[in-house]
Design an enzyme around this catalytic site. Structure first.
Site, PDB file in Angstrom:
ATOM      1  N   GLY A 191       0.685  -1.251   0.061  1.00  0.00           N
ATOM      2  CA  GLY A 191       0.224   0.120   0.096  1.00  0.00           C
ATOM      3  C   GLY A 191       0.790   1.379  -0.101  1.00  0.00           C
ATOM      4  O   GLY A 191       0.141   2.226  -0.314  1.00  0.00           O
ATOM      5  N   PRO A 205       4.753  -5.311  -0.579  1.00  0.00           N
ATOM      6  CA  PRO A 205       4.721  -4.148  -1.456  1.00  0.00           C
ATOM      7  C   PRO A 205       4.630  -4.330  -3.018  1.00  0.00           C
ATOM      8  O   PRO A 205       5.253  -5.337  -3.381  1.00  0.00           O
ATOM      9  CB  PRO A 205       5.932  -3.383  -1.409  1.00  0.00           C
ATOM     10  CG  PRO A 205       6.890  -4.416  -0.809  1.00  0.00           C
ATOM     11  CD  PRO A 205       5.942  -5.611  -0.034  1.00  0.00           C
ATOM     12  N   GLY A 206       3.838  -3.592  -3.921  1.00  0.00           N
ATOM     13  CA  GLY A 206       3.906  -3.655  -5.128  1.00  0.00           C
ATOM     14  C   GLY A 206       4.087  -2.494  -5.777  1.00  0.00           C
ATOM     15  O   GLY A 206       5.130  -2.165  -6.292  1.00  0.00           O
ATOM     16  N   TYR A 228      -9.145   5.162 -12.479  1.00  0.00           N
ATOM     17  CA  TYR A 228      -9.065   5.825 -11.082  1.00  0.00           C
ATOM     18  C   TYR A 228      -8.889   7.390 -11.123  1.00  0.00           C
ATOM     19  O   TYR A 228      -8.340   8.160 -10.207  1.00  0.00           O
ATOM     20  CB  TYR A 228      -7.632   5.543 -10.358  1.00  0.00           C
ATOM     21  CG  TYR A 228      -7.570   3.715 -10.199  1.00  0.00           C
ATOM     22  CD1 TYR A 228      -8.727   2.994  -9.693  1.00  0.00           C
ATOM     23  CD2 TYR A 228      -6.607   3.189 -10.947  1.00  0.00           C
ATOM     24  CE1 TYR A 228      -8.367   1.473  -9.672  1.00  0.00           C
ATOM     25  CE2 TYR A 228      -6.333   1.953 -10.725  1.00  0.00           C
ATOM     26  CZ  TYR A 228      -7.396   1.040 -10.329  1.00  0.00           C
ATOM     27  OH  TYR A 228      -7.165  -0.340 -10.071  1.00  0.00           O
ATOM     28  N   CYS A 278     -12.521   3.946 -29.059  1.00  0.00           N
ATOM     29  CA  CYS A 278     -13.747   4.680 -29.472  1.00  0.00           C
ATOM     30  C   CYS A 278     -14.575   4.661 -27.951  1.00  0.00           C
ATOM     31  O   CYS A 278     -15.568   4.236 -27.834  1.00  0.00           O
ATOM     32  CB  CYS A 278     -14.624   3.943 -30.352  1.00  0.00           C
ATOM     33  SG  CYS A 278     -13.676   3.690 -32.041  1.00  0.00           S
ATOM     34  N   TYR A 306       0.388  -1.626 -12.088  1.00  0.00           N
ATOM     35  CA  TYR A 306      -0.872  -1.355 -12.449  1.00  0.00           C
ATOM     36  C   TYR A 306      -0.854  -1.019 -13.958  1.00  0.00           C
ATOM     37  O   TYR A 306      -2.134  -0.232 -14.145  1.00  0.00           O
ATOM     38  CB  TYR A 306      -1.843  -0.883 -11.476  1.00  0.00           C
ATOM     39  CG  TYR A 306      -1.612  -1.528 -10.111  1.00  0.00           C
ATOM     40  CD1 TYR A 306      -2.385  -2.882  -9.802  1.00  0.00           C
ATOM     41  CD2 TYR A 306      -0.821  -0.675  -9.181  1.00  0.00           C
ATOM     42  CE1 TYR A 306      -2.030  -3.292  -8.587  1.00  0.00           C
ATOM     43  CE2 TYR A 306      -0.825  -1.474  -7.961  1.00  0.00           C
ATOM     44  CZ  TYR A 306      -1.348  -2.793  -7.593  1.00  0.00           C
ATOM     45  OH  TYR A 306      -0.831  -3.248  -6.241  1.00  0.00           O
TER      46      TYR A 306
HETATM   47  C1  LIG Z   1      -2.656  -5.164  -3.943  1.00  0.00           C
HETATM   48  C2  LIG Z   1      -2.346  -5.619  -2.776  1.00  0.00           C
HETATM   49  C3  LIG Z   1      -1.041  -5.481  -2.351  1.00  0.00           C
HETATM   50  C4  LIG Z   1       0.093  -4.377  -3.230  1.00  0.00           C
HETATM   51  O1  LIG Z   1      -0.590  -3.200  -2.843  1.00  0.00           O
HETATM   52  P1  LIG Z   1       0.466  -2.012  -3.424  1.00  0.00           P
HETATM   53  O2  LIG Z   1      -0.120  -0.906  -3.168  1.00  0.00           O
HETATM   54  O3  LIG Z   1       0.729  -2.260  -4.784  1.00  0.00           O
HETATM   55  O4  LIG Z   1       1.789  -1.957  -2.547  1.00  0.00           O
HETATM   56  C5  LIG Z   1      -0.420  -6.197  -1.337  1.00  0.00           C
HETATM   57  N1  LIG Z   1      -1.208  -7.041  -0.742  1.00  0.00           N
HETATM   58  C6  LIG Z   1      -2.547  -7.182  -0.998  1.00  0.00           C
HETATM   59  C7  LIG Z   1      -3.532  -8.253  -0.279  1.00  0.00           C
HETATM   60  C8  LIG Z   1      -2.977  -6.772  -2.255  1.00  0.00           C
HETATM   61  O5  LIG Z   1      -4.316  -6.996  -2.736  1.00  0.00           O
END
Ligand SMILES: *Cc1c(COP(=O)(O)O)cnc(C)c1O
Length: 420
Positions: A241, A276-277, A318, A346, A375
């Site tokens: 997050g 983390p993503g 978003y 379109c 994303y």
């Molecule tokens: C999407 C998600 C993440 C990654 O969130 P980021 O905002 O990209 O860091 C981590 N844990 C869970 C369970 C998620 O669904």
């Protein structure tokens, strides 16, 4: 060089010319910086280095096999949300015990595949799911490692569509009414489950640390309560997050986040997990696109480019802001006024940016859409029968094509038409 920088006005990725990559691979293409990916991962790891922990890269942010492998090589595990992502993580070389399976809707076959692979942890999100995991484990004659994802009713202050922490969302088991504690007692006595601890993930693109602190404090108090009852709570999964600066491209506050979790969880004896993503991949990627047409509108110009909402959905889904700049910096090119940067799809919702100040653009100008490493490609579709953008990764000066652009033959070969 780490990531995207300018030299004499030209945009470089890890020291290589972005314009040259456009010539080689065409547009639209995603370009990823291996140096930036690794630097982000290492900064995250450094910020939490005082803790007993494992980072599980949230594969859904960028699931290119090459990106997962690069991060796995640096020590990352994987946070997955489907059987498909399980397969990706395994094929990319992530050790099964470093994989965590999250998500509210796991199918029996996905649970079975995860148990068969021997993954480290399944995060369960409902009583019904716990029953199902227990049943599948019983049928397979194994013991499922299960953590409970709890819902601590914290608003992360992010966009509604990526907020998962409030009681009104589908995510997690509520702590408020004692349900989470009740179910933790249940998994602690289930013969087919090993209780692995608790998990929380309140949402994405969170730039204020206060919601993290509120959620983690609630998680900790539940963990302590359960331990006082004599239950074992070995691990706490703190989710992902952490947000990035899409507007100004300021560095991500890994250190601030690390200091917070170290203050809250340091020396408490929990094995911690992080997922983390976005913070690892967002600023490590750009979407490269070329101008097709300039079209005057009533009070603004439309810059029509060859990338569209099917390539990068975030702006329209978003209302997300992505910084967009010409790849070749135009000297003293005065803004021509406001432009909308739009794609060929379109739909009026097909845009990459609205109401931007831009210098005069011309046909075939290359544009870089920054912050597209998370994303981005993963949410692409073939809407309007547009093949997905290519994905390119630069590692140590070597250019790797992770996903070549599909030909129309390949795209259509996935379909069967018995009626022709
Ligand atoms: C999407 C998600 C993440 C990654 O969130 P980021 O905002 O990209 O860091 C981590 N844990 C869970 C369970 C998620 O669904």
């Amino acid at each position: 060089m780490q990531g995207f920088e300018r030299k004499d006005g030209a945009l470089l990725v890890d020291g290589l010319s972005v314009a040259a990559l456009a010539d080689q691979f065409g547009t639209p293409s995603y370009i990823y910086s291996g140096a930036r990916l690794l630097a982000n991962y290492r900064q995250f790891a450094k910020a939490i280095s005082g803790l007993d922990c494992q980072i599980h890269f949230a594969v859904k942010a960028n699931s290119a096999l090459g990106v997962i492998s690069l991060l796995a090589g640096a020590g990352a595990g994987a946070d997955i949300v489907s059987g498909g992502e399980l397969e990706r993580a395994l094929r990319a070389g992530v050790a099964a015990e470093k994989i965590i399976f999250s998500g509210v809707g796991k199918q029996d076959a996905e649970i079975a595949a995860a148990l068969r692979a021997g993954i480290g942890q399944i995060n369960a999100e409902s009583a019904a799911e716990i029953d199902r995991i227990s049943l599948v484990a019983e049928q397979m004659g194994c013991i499922a490692p299960v953590a409970l994802r709890v819902n601590v009713n914290v608003d992360p202050g992010s966009h509604a569509k990526i907020s998962t922490g409030q009681a009104s969302t589908k995510f997690g088991i509520p702590t408020a009414d004692g349900q989470a504690a009740h179910l933790y007692r249940r998994i602690s006595t289930d013969p087919h489950i090993r209780a692995a601890g608790l998990a929380v993930h309140i949402g994405s693109q969170i730039r204020d640390l206060a919601p993290f602190e509120a959620a983690y404090t609630a998680l900790l108090s539940l963990a302590e309560q359960l331990q006082e009852e004599g239950l074992e709570v070995p691990g706490l999964d703190l989710g992902g997050g952490l947000g990035v600066d899409y507007q100004q491209s300021q560095p991500t506050d890994f250190a601030g986040y690390g200091a917070l979790v170290t203050r809250l969880f340091g020396n408490r004896g929990y094995r911690l997990g992080f997922e983390p993503g976005r913070s690892i991949t967002a600023d490590a990627g750009i979407l490269l696109t070329r101008t097709l047409y300039i079209k005057p509108g009533d009070d603004k110009q439309f810059v029509i480019v060859d990338a569209a909402m099917n390539d990068l959905l975030r702006p329209t889904l978003y209302e997300a802001f992505h910084l967009i700049e010409p790849v070749a910096e135009k000297l003293a090119s005065a803004p021509v006024g406001l432009v909308d940067i739009v794609g060929p799809v379109c739909e009026t919702g097909d845009y990459l940016a609205l109401g931007r100040e831009m210098g005069q653009l011309a046909r075939d100008d290359l544009l870089a859409v920054f912050g597209a490493g998370a994303y981005g490609a993963v949410m692409a579709s073939t809407y309007n029968t547009r093949p997905e953008a290519a994905e390119i990764l630069v590692v140590d000066g070597t250019v790797h094509c992770l996903r070549p652009r599909r030909s129309l033959d390949d795209l259509l070969a996935a379909e069967i038409n018995p009626l022709v």
